[in-house]
Scaffold this active site. Sequence first.
Site, PDB file in Angstrom:
ATOM      1  N   ASN A 124      -4.970   1.234   4.589  1.00  0.00           N
ATOM      2  CA  ASN A 124      -5.744   2.470   4.477  1.00  0.00           C
ATOM      3  C   ASN A 124      -5.288   3.406   3.361  1.00  0.00           C
ATOM      4  OD1 ASN A 124      -3.473   2.650   6.400  1.00  0.00           O
ATOM      5  ND2 ASN A 124      -4.040   4.808   6.557  1.00  0.00           N
ATOM      6  N   HIS A 125      -4.057   3.232   2.844  1.00  0.00           N
ATOM      7  CA  HIS A 125      -3.566   4.112   1.774  1.00  0.00           C
ATOM      8  C   HIS A 125      -3.842   3.565   0.370  1.00  0.00           C
ATOM      9  CE1 HIS A 125      -1.756   6.799   4.578  1.00  0.00           C
ATOM     10  NE2 HIS A 125      -0.816   5.967   4.980  1.00  0.00           N
ATOM     11  N   GLU A 152       0.791  -1.230   0.000  1.00  0.00           N
ATOM     12  CA  GLU A 152       0.000   0.000   0.000  1.00  0.00           C
ATOM     13  C   GLU A 152       0.823   1.280   0.000  1.00  0.00           C
ATOM     14  OE1 GLU A 152      -2.280   1.339   3.189  1.00  0.00           O
ATOM     15  OE2 GLU A 152      -0.539   1.580   4.444  1.00  0.00           O
TER      16      GLU A 152
END
Length: 262
Positions: free
Chosen positions: A67-68, A39
Amino acid sequence: MRILFLGDIVGRPGRKAVAAKLGELRRSLELDMIIANGENASQGIGLSIKNARDLLDCGIDVLTSGNHIWKYQNLYPFMNTCERIVRPANVPQGAPGKGWTVFRVHDEVPVAILNLQGRTFMSPADCPFKCADRVLKEIDPEVKIILVDFHAEATSEKQCLGRYLDGRASVIIGTHTHVQTNDAKIFDSGTGFMTDAGMCGPTESCLGLTPKPVIKRFVTGLPQQWKVAGGPVELQGVLLEVDRESGRTLSIEAWKSGLMTV
């Protein structure tokens, strides 16, 4: 089954080091499977479609994320069709991609890979504990080896999920903090665990980034322009062996490549 799980790949230095070493590592460590968190592989935050394809082509069997993963929208259609890349399963319904997949090692032995995101000090997500319960019921009982990448900030949340899934998953490996921990263990019911796999990136850095802007952000509280650091690179991760019949972890340890120049 011998598996190497690589921590977050950070930017071009991380990608180049991974591409340069994977073939040798697969031979020298006698690996059956290589998994990596991708990520942060594009400019330190996010994953572009080009970099995703390049990493899969260079020898990574499955890419996990966190989350990225949403930064590069050109990746979204690829996430919908590619079975070798997963995003957190507990993000809101309708998000691009898949939260888990099954990869057949040597076109034979099925291995399930589940990606989850923590909620403590993280962007909003559904409960990873309940999501894990749901997904584990969906996985075919014939799949004995189940690996979970728990992309989370808090050590306590990672350890609690590990205990919660003991005996139901083969291994839970934490990602996201980029700092490799020294707590590899096997729980009572046979589930391997390590709080964080670390990162594949520049060692003279703050989590893979040039230190000065990161320090300035802490000192001033103001936004800064991040830049991936240069200098020596190290690959960090988790080396494990899992029993093919029972799915129990037989051995697990923190792993490092040593410093490289790329």
